[in-house]
Write a protein that holds these residues in place. Sequence first.
Motif, PDB file in Angstrom:
ATOM      1  N   SER A  95      31.612 -46.921  42.312  1.00 51.64           N
ATOM      2  CA  SER A  95      30.380 -46.103  42.260  1.00 51.64           C
ATOM      3  C   SER A  95      30.456 -44.992  41.351  1.00 51.64           C
ATOM      4  CB  SER A  95      30.140 -45.503  43.666  1.00 51.64           C
ATOM      5  OG  SER A  95      29.958 -46.605  44.648  1.00 51.64           O
ATOM      6  N   ALA A  96      31.882 -44.123  41.288  1.00 52.42           N
ATOM      7  CA  ALA A  96      32.214 -43.241  40.348  1.00 52.42           C
ATOM      8  C   ALA A  96      31.851 -43.327  38.951  1.00 52.42           C
ATOM      9  CB  ALA A  96      33.447 -42.705  40.447  1.00 52.42           C
ATOM     10  N   ARG A  97      32.157 -44.766  38.499  1.00 48.92           N
ATOM     11  CA  ARG A  97      31.938 -45.189  37.059  1.00 48.92           C
ATOM     12  C   ARG A  97      30.333 -45.516  36.863  1.00 48.92           C
ATOM     13  NH1 ARG A  97      36.769 -48.177  38.029  1.00 48.92           N
ATOM     14  NH2 ARG A  97      35.794 -49.898  38.734  1.00 48.92           N
ATOM     15  N   ALA A  98      29.724 -45.930  37.990  1.00 46.85           N
ATOM     16  CA  ALA A  98      28.168 -46.032  37.718  1.00 46.85           C
ATOM     17  C   ALA A  98      27.519 -44.570  37.680  1.00 46.85           C
ATOM     18  CB  ALA A  98      27.728 -47.141  38.742  1.00 46.85           C
ATOM     19  N   LEU A  99      28.108 -43.675  38.216  1.00 47.50           N
ATOM     20  CA  LEU A  99      27.427 -42.374  38.230  1.00 47.50           C
ATOM     21  C   LEU A  99      27.901 -41.463  37.582  1.00 47.50           C
ATOM     22  CD1 LEU A  99      26.529 -42.423  42.279  1.00 47.50           C
ATOM     23  CD2 LEU A  99      25.115 -42.696  40.341  1.00 47.50           C
ATOM     24  N   ASP A 100      28.963 -41.713  36.858  1.00 52.13           N
ATOM     25  CA  ASP A 100      29.404 -40.948  35.903  1.00 52.13           C
ATOM     26  C   ASP A 100      30.444 -39.690  36.596  1.00 52.13           C
ATOM     27  OD1 ASP A 100      29.478 -42.415  33.414  1.00 52.13           O
ATOM     28  OD2 ASP A 100      27.235 -41.528  32.917  1.00 52.13           O
ATOM     29  N   PHE A 123      26.691 -44.857  50.232  1.00 54.19           N
ATOM     30  CA  PHE A 123      27.481 -43.915  49.425  1.00 54.19           C
ATOM     31  C   PHE A 123      28.130 -43.018  50.453  1.00 54.19           C
ATOM     32  CE2 PHE A 123      24.059 -45.136  46.229  1.00 54.19           C
ATOM     33  CZ  PHE A 123      25.047 -45.331  45.336  1.00 54.19           C
ATOM     34  N   CYS A 124      27.713 -42.518  51.267  1.00 55.15           N
ATOM     35  CA  CYS A 124      28.316 -41.430  52.275  1.00 55.15           C
ATOM     36  C   CYS A 124      29.584 -42.230  52.758  1.00 55.15           C
ATOM     37  CB  CYS A 124      27.524 -41.095  53.498  1.00 55.15           C
ATOM     38  SG  CYS A 124      26.307 -40.072  53.043  1.00 55.15           S
ATOM     39  N   LYS A 125      29.424 -43.542  53.219  1.00 56.20           N
ATOM     40  CA  LYS A 125      30.542 -44.164  53.948  1.00 56.20           C
ATOM     41  C   LYS A 125      31.702 -44.281  53.021  1.00 56.20           C
ATOM     42  CE  LYS A 125      33.105 -46.581  56.829  1.00 56.20           C
ATOM     43  NZ  LYS A 125      33.817 -46.052  57.704  1.00 56.20           N
ATOM     44  N   ILE A 126      31.230 -44.636  51.794  1.00 60.66           N
ATOM     45  CA  ILE A 126      32.246 -44.996  50.709  1.00 60.66           C
ATOM     46  C   ILE A 126      32.987 -43.789  50.373  1.00 60.66           C
ATOM     47  CG2 ILE A 126      32.529 -45.359  48.382  1.00 60.66           C
ATOM     48  CD1 ILE A 126      30.237 -47.528  48.196  1.00 60.66           C
ATOM     49  N   SER A 182      31.024 -51.685  56.109  1.00 60.86           N
ATOM     50  CA  SER A 182      31.094 -51.093  54.915  1.00 60.86           C
ATOM     51  C   SER A 182      31.027 -51.923  53.845  1.00 60.86           C
ATOM     52  CB  SER A 182      32.633 -50.274  55.263  1.00 60.86           C
ATOM     53  OG  SER A 182      32.508 -49.524  55.998  1.00 60.86           O
ATOM     54  N   ILE A 183      29.853 -52.060  53.007  1.00 61.73           N
ATOM     55  CA  ILE A 183      29.807 -52.800  51.960  1.00 61.73           C
ATOM     56  C   ILE A 183      29.125 -52.391  50.893  1.00 61.73           C
ATOM     57  CG2 ILE A 183      29.256 -54.635  53.584  1.00 61.73           C
ATOM     58  CD1 ILE A 183      26.399 -54.734  52.961  1.00 61.73           C
ATOM     59  N   PRO A 217      26.889 -47.286  58.605  1.00 63.14           N
ATOM     60  CA  PRO A 217      28.421 -47.419  58.794  1.00 63.14           C
ATOM     61  C   PRO A 217      28.785 -46.210  59.770  1.00 63.14           C
ATOM     62  CG  PRO A 217      27.407 -46.589  56.722  1.00 63.14           C
ATOM     63  CD  PRO A 217      26.356 -47.051  57.508  1.00 63.14           C
ATOM     64  N   VAL A 218      30.044 -46.138  60.199  1.00 64.09           N
ATOM     65  CA  VAL A 218      30.643 -45.776  61.050  1.00 64.09           C
ATOM     66  C   VAL A 218      32.000 -44.972  60.763  1.00 64.09           C
ATOM     67  CG1 VAL A 218      29.440 -46.699  62.985  1.00 64.09           C
ATOM     68  CG2 VAL A 218      31.860 -47.575  62.467  1.00 64.09           C
ATOM     69  N   SER A 219      32.316 -43.969  61.464  1.00 59.11           N
ATOM     70  CA  SER A 219      33.488 -43.359  61.108  1.00 59.11           C
ATOM     71  C   SER A 219      34.340 -43.123  62.471  1.00 59.11           C
ATOM     72  CB  SER A 219      33.399 -41.844  60.699  1.00 59.11           C
ATOM     73  OG  SER A 219      34.480 -41.116  60.596  1.00 59.11           O
ATOM     74  N   GLY A 220      35.506 -43.898  62.251  1.00 62.93           N
ATOM     75  CA  GLY A 220      36.665 -43.816  63.240  1.00 62.93           C
ATOM     76  C   GLY A 220      36.786 -45.223  63.763  1.00 62.93           C
ATOM     77  N   ASN A 221      37.899 -45.516  64.650  1.00 60.24           N
ATOM     78  CA  ASN A 221      38.230 -46.778  64.877  1.00 60.24           C
ATOM     79  C   ASN A 221      38.040 -47.327  66.363  1.00 60.24           C
ATOM     80  OD1 ASN A 221      40.268 -45.277  66.897  1.00 60.24           O
ATOM     81  ND2 ASN A 221      41.913 -45.230  65.010  1.00 60.24           N
ATOM     82  N   GLY A 222      38.695 -48.414  66.952  1.00 58.56           N
ATOM     83  CA  GLY A 222      38.015 -48.950  68.124  1.00 58.56           C
ATOM     84  C   GLY A 222      38.586 -47.764  69.000  1.00 58.56           C
ATOM     85  N   LYS A 223      39.821 -46.986  69.409  1.00 65.32           N
ATOM     86  CA  LYS A 223      39.840 -46.254  70.108  1.00 65.32           C
ATOM     87  C   LYS A 223      38.812 -45.034  70.111  1.00 65.32           C
ATOM     88  CE  LYS A 223      45.016 -46.972  70.198  1.00 65.32           C
ATOM     89  NZ  LYS A 223      46.204 -46.415  70.133  1.00 65.32           N
ATOM     90  N   CYS A 224      38.296 -44.658  68.961  1.00 65.98           N
ATOM     91  CA  CYS A 224      37.305 -43.652  68.946  1.00 65.98           C
ATOM     92  C   CYS A 224      35.924 -44.153  69.598  1.00 65.98           C
ATOM     93  CB  CYS A 224      37.097 -43.429  67.407  1.00 65.98           C
ATOM     94  SG  CYS A 224      38.150 -42.527  66.568  1.00 65.98           S
TER      95      CYS A 224
END
Length: 321
Positions: free
Chosen positions: A249-254, A171-174, A97-98, A121-128
């Motif tokens: 990102s929100a500030r950059a995209l208003d 953007f999706c991961k953020i 996640s960068i 980027p991924v969604s979840g933790n090690g157990k997932c």
Amino acid sequence: MSKVKVGWVGMGRMGYPMAERLVKAGYDVYIWNRTRSKAEPLAAKGATLVDSPRDLAHVDVLGTMVSTGKDVEQVYFGPEGVLSGNETPAIFLDCSSIAVDHSAALRARLAERGAELVASPVSGNGKCVKAGKLSAVVSGPRAAFDRVEPIIATIAGNGVSYVGEGELARFCKIAHNVFLGVVTQNLAEITVLAEKAGVPRRAFLDFMNNSVMGSIFTRYKTNALVNLDWTTTFTPELLRKDLDLGLSSARALDVPMPVTAATREALQAHFGAATLKDDPEAYLQMDFAAILETVALGAGLKLESENSPYPTGLEVPQAAE
């Protein structure tokens, strides 16, 4: 058995089980980790442990799962980085996640070497990961994605979503991790509200999990919240980083994001509350779900473990162990 050579950097709480799935699936996996001892158990299971990232330059696909953009950059371009020699993997698959800008800069530098970057980027933790319930969001050149989709699908058993070119997956991961922070903060608040009114945490959270508002996340966090188990899956510091990325990102995209801003400040209070602990630094390395204690502190409520195990929904089938 696949003959694709996959390099992998990052043997942390997420990276290890992700690479382990590749090994179990039969990929030819070469691994490196800054702390070598964390990688040695996977070498015993069939991965090839190398001495430096530079030794991964011969692979077809180079995967990374590290903490920050600077870490990714060091792995790629550092003095002993993958690209410190003359060989270049065709595809770099980054699951970290960068920041969007950092990812774009890395993509441009890789292109100069004739390589392509697939952001996943991924969604979840090690157990997932272990339970096959990790999901991934992906962006980058479509042809490159098509080549590595089987690798990503092996890691992310719950689904792979390709969203387009460039840095769209970032953007999706953020956005995902912003939601993670907001949901966790509010879940802590309403759980404390219910407990102060007299409802046991287990009973309240069980109701929430079975309601239309329940989710995979609320269910697998319930055991932690009920029993005050702060075994680390994700630290407050990493969550704060992601909230800051979202607000930037929100500030950059208003885009106005007042709820995110409030959540970020609520999370900051957790860092202050940590100073009340005997070992603040160690406490802040515990799981971010410990913000429940900070919310309770503000409510004048002393939490006690309910000593009532709750199924997480992430139990790994015996045959998959």
